[in-house]
Design a protein around this motif. Structure first.
Motif, mmCIF file in Angstrom:
data_model
loop_
_atom_site.group_PDB
_atom_site.id
_atom_site.type_symbol
_atom_site.label_atom_id
_atom_site.label_comp_id
_atom_site.label_asym_id
_atom_site.label_seq_id
_atom_site.Cartn_x
_atom_site.Cartn_y
_atom_site.Cartn_z
ATOM 1 N N GLY A 14 48.931 -3.403 18.627
ATOM 2 C CA GLY A 14 50.336 -3.142 18.290
ATOM 3 C C GLY A 14 50.648 -2.928 16.823
ATOM 4 O O GLY A 14 51.814 -2.991 16.434
ATOM 5 N N SER A 20 54.838 -3.486 10.906
ATOM 6 C CA SER A 20 54.690 -4.048 12.256
ATOM 7 C C SER A 20 54.484 -5.556 12.213
ATOM 8 O O SER A 20 53.772 -6.080 11.346
ATOM 9 C CB SER A 20 53.462 -3.433 12.952
ATOM 10 O OG SER A 20 53.642 -2.064 13.184
ATOM 11 N N ILE A 21 55.068 -6.226 13.213
ATOM 12 C CA ILE A 21 54.860 -7.673 13.322
ATOM 13 C C ILE A 21 53.362 -7.958 13.487
ATOM 14 O O ILE A 21 52.829 -8.905 12.890
ATOM 15 C CB ILE A 21 55.672 -8.237 14.510
ATOM 16 C CG1 ILE A 21 57.182 -8.144 14.197
ATOM 17 C CG2 ILE A 21 55.272 -9.678 14.798
ATOM 18 C CD1 ILE A 21 58.103 -8.556 15.330
ATOM 19 N N GLN A 41 47.789 3.245 19.536
ATOM 20 C CA GLN A 41 48.285 4.152 20.575
ATOM 21 C C GLN A 41 48.387 5.563 19.996
ATOM 22 O O GLN A 41 49.339 5.856 19.282
ATOM 23 C CB GLN A 41 49.664 3.664 21.032
ATOM 24 C CG GLN A 41 50.335 4.541 22.054
ATOM 25 C CD GLN A 41 51.840 4.350 22.060
ATOM 26 O OE1 GLN A 41 52.404 3.758 21.147
ATOM 27 N NE2 GLN A 41 52.494 4.856 23.084
ATOM 28 N N ASP A 65 46.143 3.120 25.147
ATOM 29 C CA ASP A 65 47.531 3.276 25.576
ATOM 30 C C ASP A 65 47.654 2.475 26.863
ATOM 31 O O ASP A 65 47.022 2.813 27.871
ATOM 32 C CB ASP A 65 47.839 4.767 25.821
ATOM 33 C CG ASP A 65 49.303 4.986 26.155
ATOM 34 O OD1 ASP A 65 49.916 4.109 26.811
ATOM 35 O OD2 ASP A 65 49.834 6.035 25.758
ATOM 36 N N VAL A 66 48.471 1.416 26.847
ATOM 37 C CA VAL A 66 48.487 0.498 27.997
ATOM 38 C C VAL A 66 49.049 1.150 29.271
ATOM 39 O O VAL A 66 48.913 0.587 30.353
ATOM 40 C CB VAL A 66 49.240 -0.820 27.683
ATOM 41 C CG1 VAL A 66 48.526 -1.604 26.600
ATOM 42 C CG2 VAL A 66 50.705 -0.575 27.322
ATOM 43 N N THR A 145 58.031 -11.867 21.950
ATOM 44 C CA THR A 145 59.238 -11.709 22.737
ATOM 45 C C THR A 145 60.472 -11.833 21.842
ATOM 46 O O THR A 145 60.347 -11.967 20.611
ATOM 47 C CB THR A 145 59.246 -12.723 23.904
ATOM 48 O OG1 THR A 145 60.374 -12.465 24.732
ATOM 49 C CG2 THR A 145 59.283 -14.164 23.421
ATOM 50 N N LYS A 163 61.552 -8.693 28.685
ATOM 51 C CA LYS A 163 61.101 -9.878 27.929
ATOM 52 C C LYS A 163 61.225 -11.141 28.781
ATOM 53 O O LYS A 163 60.412 -12.060 28.654
ATOM 54 C CB LYS A 163 61.905 -10.030 26.635
ATOM 55 C CG LYS A 163 61.652 -8.933 25.597
ATOM 56 C CD LYS A 163 60.222 -8.864 25.119
ATOM 57 C CE LYS A 163 60.064 -7.981 23.892
ATOM 58 N NZ LYS A 163 58.657 -7.668 23.613
ATOM 59 N N VAL A 192 63.389 -8.044 13.120
ATOM 60 C CA VAL A 192 62.578 -7.585 11.992
ATOM 61 C C VAL A 192 62.721 -6.067 11.956
ATOM 62 O O VAL A 192 62.733 -5.425 13.002
ATOM 63 C CB VAL A 192 61.087 -7.957 12.222
ATOM 64 C CG1 VAL A 192 60.234 -7.477 11.058
ATOM 65 C CG2 VAL A 192 60.915 -9.455 12.422
ATOM 66 N N THR A 194 61.441 -2.873 12.081
ATOM 67 C CA THR A 194 60.201 -2.175 12.445
ATOM 68 C C THR A 194 60.568 -0.892 13.177
ATOM 69 O O THR A 194 61.736 -0.671 13.512
ATOM 70 C CB THR A 194 59.343 -3.042 13.394
ATOM 71 O OG1 THR A 194 60.087 -3.252 14.596
ATOM 72 C CG2 THR A 194 58.960 -4.374 12.795
ATOM 73 N N ALA A 196 59.860 -0.142 16.322
ATOM 74 C CA ALA A 196 60.410 -0.482 17.640
ATOM 75 C C ALA A 196 61.823 -1.047 17.491
ATOM 76 O O ALA A 196 62.729 -0.708 18.259
ATOM 77 C CB ALA A 196 59.502 -1.486 18.347
HETATM 78 P P1 NAD Z 1 56.278 -1.720 16.039
HETATM 79 O O1 NAD Z 1 56.943 -0.427 16.370
HETATM 80 O O2 NAD Z 1 55.701 -1.872 14.699
HETATM 81 O O3 NAD Z 1 55.177 -2.085 17.130
HETATM 82 C C1 NAD Z 1 55.311 -1.743 18.491
HETATM 83 C C2 NAD Z 1 53.916 -1.352 18.944
HETATM 84 O O4 NAD Z 1 53.900 -1.104 20.357
HETATM 85 C C3 NAD Z 1 53.410 -0.059 18.261
HETATM 86 O O5 NAD Z 1 52.191 -0.312 17.615
HETATM 87 C C4 NAD Z 1 53.220 0.896 19.420
HETATM 88 O O6 NAD Z 1 52.145 1.781 19.224
HETATM 89 C C5 NAD Z 1 52.944 -0.088 20.554
HETATM 90 N N1 NAD Z 1 53.101 0.545 21.862
HETATM 91 C C6 NAD Z 1 54.226 1.040 22.445
HETATM 92 N N2 NAD Z 1 53.917 1.621 23.627
HETATM 93 C C7 NAD Z 1 52.570 1.455 23.799
HETATM 94 C C8 NAD Z 1 51.644 1.854 24.786
HETATM 95 N N3 NAD Z 1 52.028 2.550 25.864
HETATM 96 N N4 NAD Z 1 50.339 1.516 24.631
HETATM 97 C C9 NAD Z 1 49.915 0.836 23.537
HETATM 98 N N5 NAD Z 1 50.747 0.454 22.552
HETATM 99 C C10 NAD Z 1 52.050 0.772 22.675
HETATM 100 O O7 NAD Z 1 57.420 -2.820 16.307
HETATM 101 P P2 NAD Z 1 57.384 -4.423 16.333
HETATM 102 O O8 NAD Z 1 58.799 -4.810 16.164
HETATM 103 O O9 NAD Z 1 56.359 -4.949 15.416
HETATM 104 O O10 NAD Z 1 57.007 -4.720 17.849
HETATM 105 C C11 NAD Z 1 55.948 -5.568 18.248
HETATM 106 C C12 NAD Z 1 56.425 -6.506 19.350
HETATM 107 O O11 NAD Z 1 57.357 -7.431 18.795
HETATM 108 C C13 NAD Z 1 57.146 -5.818 20.510
HETATM 109 O O12 NAD Z 1 56.775 -6.445 21.723
HETATM 110 C C14 NAD Z 1 58.601 -6.113 20.210
HETATM 111 O O13 NAD Z 1 59.410 -6.078 21.363
HETATM 112 C C15 NAD Z 1 58.475 -7.515 19.655
HETATM 113 N N6 NAD Z 1 59.622 -8.022 18.892
HETATM 114 C C16 NAD Z 1 60.176 -7.278 17.897
HETATM 115 C C17 NAD Z 1 61.267 -7.778 17.203
HETATM 116 C C18 NAD Z 1 61.915 -6.960 16.103
HETATM 117 O O14 NAD Z 1 63.051 -7.271 15.733
HETATM 118 N N7 NAD Z 1 61.277 -5.966 15.560
HETATM 119 C C19 NAD Z 1 61.787 -9.041 17.498
HETATM 120 C C20 NAD Z 1 61.184 -9.785 18.511
HETATM 121 C C21 NAD Z 1 60.096 -9.264 19.212
#
Ligand code: NAD
Length: 264
Positions: A14, A20-21, A41, A65-66, A145, A163, A192, A194, A196
Motif C-alpha cells: 500500500g 502514504s500511511i 499496484q 493488484d488485490v 481502518t 471498514k 491523513v 494522502t 486515498a
Molecule cells: P494511499 O493512497 O497512499 O494508499 C492507498 C493504497 O491502496 C495505494 O498504495 C494503492 O495503490 C492501494 N490500492 C488501492 N487499490 C488497490 C488494489 N486493487 N490492489 C492493490 N493495492 C491497491 O492512502 P492511505 O491513506 O495511506 O491509505 C492506506 C490505508 O489507510 C487505506 O486502507 C485507507 O482506507 C486507510 N486510512 C486512511 C486514512 C486517511 O485519512 N488517509 C485514515 C484512516 C485509514
C-alpha cells in the motif's frame, strides 16, 4: 535507531508515495531494524516505490493488484521463494469510486459496493491466509481502518461499511490464527492527507474539524501511525490480538465539538 524489529522480515502493501500511511509504517519498521519487501499496484506506482524502497535498504518490490488474486498468489510465491518465511504483514489498501464518496450512502451502486468490499475488506482476509502459511513460528499482521466504520462520517459512505467489515475480519482472523501465535490487529488512524484520503468529498473540512476538536488539537502524522505499527508488529504487543487501536489524537472519545464558551 532501535532494534525492536531486528531479525524480522515482513511485507508492506500500500505504498503509493511518500505521503502514504504505509510509507510512515515502513520507515518506522526500518528504523527498528526490520527487513522489508513491498508490493505495488501498477507500473506507475512501481516506479515511485523503487527509490523509496531503496532508501530503506530494500530491492524487494513486487506488483500486486488485490483485485487479481493471481497477482496476490504470485507475490506470496516470491516471498516464499526468496525468504521462506515472514514475521509480519502491513495491509494498507483501500479503494472506492470517488463519485460515491459524496452524497447519500443510500445511492451506492451494487457494482461499487462489491468492488469496494473486495479491495478494501476481503483482500485482507485473502492476504492473511497466504501470509499465515509463511509464519510457521507465529507472526503479526495489521490493517488500516477509520472511525467511519462505527460512526457516520459525511461522505465516507460505502467505505464506512467496508471498514466495519474489515474490523470484524480482524476479530475473526485473530480467533482463527491465535492458536498459531499469529496476531491480527488494526490501526484506526485519524485523517491523513494522502491520495486515498483526497478521494473523499470534503476531506479538507474533515481534516480541519478533527484537528480543532481532538483532545490533542492536532491531526496525526504518518510517523505517529508508524510508531503504533512498530508496537503492534513487535514483541512489545505479544499479548494483543483482535484489537482496533486508535491513532487519532483521541478524536474518537469525544462526543461534541470543542466550544470555547464552555471552557473554564
Ligand atoms: P494511499 O493512497 O497512499 O494508499 C492507498 C493504497 O491502496 C495505494 O498504495 C494503492 O495503490 C492501494 N490500492 C488501492 N487499490 C488497490 C488494489 N486493487 N490492489 C492493490 N493495492 C491497491 O492512502 P492511505 O491513506 O495511506 O491509505 C492506506 C490505508 O489507510 C487505506 O486502507 C485507507 O482506507 C486507510 N486510512 C486512511 C486514512 C486517511 O485519512 N488517509 C485514515 C484512516 C485509514
Amino acid at each position: 535507531m532501535g532494534e525492536l524489529m531486528k531479525g524480522k522480515r515482513g511485507l508492506i502493501m500500500g505504498v503509493a508515495n511518500d505521503h502514504s500511511i504505509a510509507w510512515g509504517i515502513a520507515q518506522a519498521l526500518h528504523a527498528e531494524g526490520a527487513e522489508l519487501a513491498f508490493t505495488y499496484q501498477g507500473e506507475a506506482f512501481g516506479r515511485r516505490l523503487e527509490p523509496l524502497a531503496k532508501s530503506v535498504g530494500s530491492d524487494f518490490i513486487m506488483p500486486c493488484d488485490v483485485e487479481d488474486i493471481e497477482t496476490v498468489d504470485a507475490a506470496f510465491g516470491e516471498l516464499a521463494d526468496r525468504w521462506g518465511s515472514i514475521d509480519f504483514v502491513v495491509h494498507a489498501i483501500g479503494f472506492s469510486d470517488r463519485n460515491e464518496l459524496r452524497g447519500l450512502y443510500a445511492d451506492t451502486t451494487r457494482k461499487n459496493f462489491t468492488h469496494t468490499m473486495v479491495i478494501s475488506c476481503f483482500s485482507f482476509t485473502e492476504v492473511a491466509k497466504r501470509a499465515a502459511a509463511l509464519m510457521p513460528d507465529g507472526g503479526a499482521m495489521i490493517t488500516l481502518t477509520y472511525g467511519g466504520s462505527t460512526r457516520v462520517m459525511p461522505n465516507y459512505n460505502v467505505m464506512g461499511v467496508a471498514k466495519a467489515g474489515l474490523e470484524a475480519s480482524v476479530r475473526y482472523l485473530a480467533a482463527d490464527y491465535g492458536p498459531r501465535n499469529i496476531r491480527i490487529n488494526a490501526i484506526s488512524a485519524g485523517p491523513v492527507r494522502t491520495l486515498a484520503g483526497a478521494g473523499i468529498s470534503g476531506a479538507r473540512e474533515m481534516y480541519n474539524y478533527q484537528q480543532r476538536n481532538s483532545p490533542m488539537r492536532r491531526n496525526v502524522t504518518i510517523d505517529d501511525v508508524g510508531g503504533s505499527a512498530v508496537y503492534l508488529l513487535s514483541h512489545l504487543s505479544k499479548g494483543v490480538t483482535g484489537e482496533i487501536h486508535f491513532v487519532d489524537s483521541g478524536y474518537h472519545i469525544t462526543s461534541m465539538p470543542v466550544l470555547d464558551e464552555l471552557k473554564a
